[in-house]
Scaffold this motif. Structure first.
Motif, mmCIF file in Angstrom:
data_model
loop_
_atom_site.group_PDB
_atom_site.id
_atom_site.type_symbol
_atom_site.label_atom_id
_atom_site.label_comp_id
_atom_site.label_asym_id
_atom_site.label_seq_id
_atom_site.Cartn_x
_atom_site.Cartn_y
_atom_site.Cartn_z
ATOM 1 N N ASP A 102 1.159 -1.107 -0.031
ATOM 2 C CA ASP A 102 0.089 0.426 -0.160
ATOM 3 C C ASP A 102 0.553 1.261 0.193
ATOM 4 O O ASP A 102 -0.084 1.902 -0.462
ATOM 5 C CB ASP A 102 -0.696 -0.284 1.577
ATOM 6 C CG ASP A 102 -2.068 -0.886 1.277
ATOM 7 O OD1 ASP A 102 -2.204 -1.625 -0.100
ATOM 8 O OD2 ASP A 102 -2.898 -1.293 2.406
ATOM 9 N N VAL A 103 2.359 1.397 0.365
ATOM 10 C CA VAL A 103 2.603 2.690 0.852
ATOM 11 C C VAL A 103 4.686 2.074 0.971
ATOM 12 O O VAL A 103 5.004 3.402 1.006
ATOM 13 C CB VAL A 103 2.144 2.994 2.731
ATOM 14 C CG1 VAL A 103 1.306 3.830 2.763
ATOM 15 C CG2 VAL A 103 3.188 1.450 3.116
ATOM 16 N N SER A 104 4.974 1.586 -0.066
ATOM 17 C CA SER A 104 6.356 0.995 -0.877
ATOM 18 C C SER A 104 6.261 1.468 -2.384
ATOM 19 O O SER A 104 5.764 1.684 -2.300
ATOM 20 C CB SER A 104 6.421 -0.260 -0.360
ATOM 21 O OG SER A 104 5.802 -1.211 -1.381
ATOM 22 N N PHE A 109 9.988 2.846 2.136
ATOM 23 C CA PHE A 109 8.730 2.277 2.557
ATOM 24 C C PHE A 109 8.302 3.384 3.265
ATOM 25 O O PHE A 109 8.967 4.392 4.656
ATOM 26 C CB PHE A 109 8.678 0.819 3.657
ATOM 27 C CG PHE A 109 6.972 0.855 4.325
ATOM 28 C CD1 PHE A 109 6.445 0.178 4.107
ATOM 29 C CD2 PHE A 109 6.855 1.438 5.623
ATOM 30 C CE1 PHE A 109 4.121 0.439 4.706
ATOM 31 C CE2 PHE A 109 5.717 2.165 6.121
ATOM 32 C CZ PHE A 109 4.694 1.436 6.050
ATOM 33 N N PHE A 110 7.347 4.587 3.063
ATOM 34 C CA PHE A 110 7.046 5.451 3.467
ATOM 35 C C PHE A 110 6.026 5.817 3.798
ATOM 36 O O PHE A 110 4.622 5.903 2.743
ATOM 37 C CB PHE A 110 7.476 6.609 2.406
ATOM 38 C CG PHE A 110 7.526 8.375 3.444
ATOM 39 C CD1 PHE A 110 7.830 8.933 4.607
ATOM 40 C CD2 PHE A 110 6.260 8.963 2.526
ATOM 41 C CE1 PHE A 110 7.474 9.400 4.587
ATOM 42 C CE2 PHE A 110 6.641 10.617 3.083
ATOM 43 C CZ PHE A 110 6.749 10.435 3.727
ATOM 44 N N LEU A 140 11.172 3.491 6.175
ATOM 45 C CA LEU A 140 12.359 2.757 6.548
ATOM 46 C C LEU A 140 12.821 1.770 5.276
ATOM 47 O O LEU A 140 12.149 1.475 3.849
ATOM 48 C CB LEU A 140 11.073 1.450 6.652
ATOM 49 C CG LEU A 140 9.583 1.297 8.035
ATOM 50 C CD1 LEU A 140 9.389 0.389 8.053
ATOM 51 C CD2 LEU A 140 10.887 2.084 9.208
ATOM 52 N N PRO A 141 13.853 2.200 5.201
ATOM 53 C CA PRO A 141 14.515 2.166 4.246
ATOM 54 C C PRO A 141 14.515 0.017 3.701
ATOM 55 O O PRO A 141 14.683 -0.290 5.113
ATOM 56 C CB PRO A 141 15.845 2.531 4.169
ATOM 57 C CG PRO A 141 15.989 2.436 5.541
ATOM 58 C CD PRO A 141 14.355 2.652 5.893
ATOM 59 N N TYR A 142 14.884 0.208 2.461
ATOM 60 C CA TYR A 142 14.822 -1.719 2.406
ATOM 61 C C TYR A 142 15.551 -1.962 1.270
ATOM 62 O O TYR A 142 16.339 -1.229 0.863
ATOM 63 C CB TYR A 142 13.367 -2.182 2.537
ATOM 64 C CG TYR A 142 12.868 -1.678 0.561
ATOM 65 C CD1 TYR A 142 13.049 -2.614 0.092
ATOM 66 C CD2 TYR A 142 11.642 -1.172 0.669
ATOM 67 C CE1 TYR A 142 12.099 -2.245 -1.734
ATOM 68 C CE2 TYR A 142 11.554 -0.342 -0.338
ATOM 69 C CZ TYR A 142 11.554 -1.292 -1.287
ATOM 70 O OH TYR A 142 10.996 -1.214 -2.513
ATOM 71 N N THR A 143 16.262 -3.115 0.858
ATOM 72 C CA THR A 143 16.577 -3.541 -0.069
ATOM 73 C C THR A 143 16.277 -4.728 -0.347
ATOM 74 O O THR A 143 15.708 -6.045 0.868
ATOM 75 C CB THR A 143 18.026 -3.842 0.501
ATOM 76 O OG1 THR A 143 19.266 -4.304 -0.522
ATOM 77 C CG2 THR A 143 18.968 -4.723 1.653
#
Length: 323
Positions: A102-104, A109-110, A140-143
């Motif tokens: 929904d928000v990534s 992810f914001f 939330l940063p992700y990889t």
């Protein structure tokens, strides 16, 4: 007993039928009605309350590793009628679930302040006013890059109690960890360490949960491990070992009295039946020393033995010719 109970019940029934009893019952009825009205009036009042809403991020793809853990709760300050908030106060606060899709977006992810505020308003309903939300947004940063496995070092300072010993190396539930980052990790980053573990006075093998020292911008999996410190009691033991003479000329024979010494030492319980080689020596060159005794020396003391002592510390001797 049954007759006594019947008698008490009859007295209560008679008192209730009396004029005074009817007055008391009427008074209690009015008190109950007044209490009910008070409850309804109280529940209709507007109040301000703070709630901690459990936050759950769902449907995270298997290929995604979130670098920063999401908050465990969303703190909300709301205003509404007490009757509307009573469910959350007494019935428990259910989790607020947000789907990853929904928000990534690319790389993060914001959940903006506006969208988070909207989610909280939907959670409580339109009749409740949301005054404040903490945090005001979630990023939330992700990889999707594969992790790098590195060695885990233990940073510990542990001391056993008196007459106890750390009987082996400290072990962890994982000897290596995975590192994840949004970019390439430095080539020099080949190991990580635990947070300092400092304990004293240990009297038994003990496990501690220890966090791994964090690295900015890096997700460490797992982020904590169990460190086990093996501790055993020290037990006293005694042995007799033969004396060995050194530097003795080939044409003579050195005889000592006694021919052995008794050693005393402390050893860990698990090693009590393990006999390590220990050498007790006398040096023929010490014959030149005054007196008629040779000093005894212990060489090659094993690391397993502690507080080693021996007796006697010198022995008498005679020198015999080999001719």
């Amino acid at each position: 007993m049954r007759e006594r109970l019947k008698q008490i019940a009859s007295q209560i029934a008679a008192a209730a039928r009396s004029q005074r009893g009817r007055d008391v019952m009427l008074y209690l009825l009015f008190c109950f009605v007044a209490f009910v009205f008070w409850v309804f009036l109280t529940l209709d009042n507007e109040v301000q309350r703070d709630f901690d809403i459990p936050f759950e991020l769902t449907d995270i793809p298997d290929s995604v590793t979130v670098i920063v853990n999401p908050p465990s709760v969303i703190s909300a300050s709301v205003k509404g009628k007490d009757s509307q908030l009573l469910h959350y106060k007494w019935g428990g606060v259910s989790p607020m679930k947000v789907k990853w899709s929904d928000v990534s977006s690319d790389g993060a992810f914001f959940l903006s302040h506006e969208r988070l505020d909207t989610r909280v308003r939907e959670y409580f309903g339109q009749t409740v006013t949301v005054l404040a939300v903490r945090p005001d947004s979630i990023r939330l940063p992700y990889t999707t890059l594969p992790g790098v496995r590195v060695k885990l070092d233990i940073h510990a300072e542990v001391e056993p109690a008196l007459q106890y010993i750390v009987s082996g190396p400290l072990t962890t539930s994982a000897d290596s960890v995975m590192l994840y980052s949004t970019g390439d990790l430095p080539h020099s980053l080949r190991n990580v360490s635990t947070e300092p573990l400092i304990r004293t006075g240990l009297t038994d093998t003990t496990s501690f949960e220890v966090k791994i020292k964090p690295i900015a911008g890096v997700r460490i999996v797992p982020d904590r491990v169990r460190v086990t410190v093996p501790v055993e009691p020290l037990i006293s033991r005694k042995r007799n070992i033969a004396l060995t003479a050194i530097n003795v000329p080939s044409d003579v024979h050195l005889v000592t009295f006694p021919s052995s010494v008794e050693i005393s030492y402390l050893v860990a319980m698990s090693s009590y039946n393990t006999e390590m080689p220990v050498k007790a020596i006398v040096d023929y060159d010490d014959v030149r020393l005054p007196g008629n005794k040779l000093p005894v020396s212990i060489v090659g003391t094993p690391r397993l033995y502690h507080n080693l002592s021996f007796s006697p510390d010198s022995v008498e001797y005679i020198i015999e010719s080999n001719d």
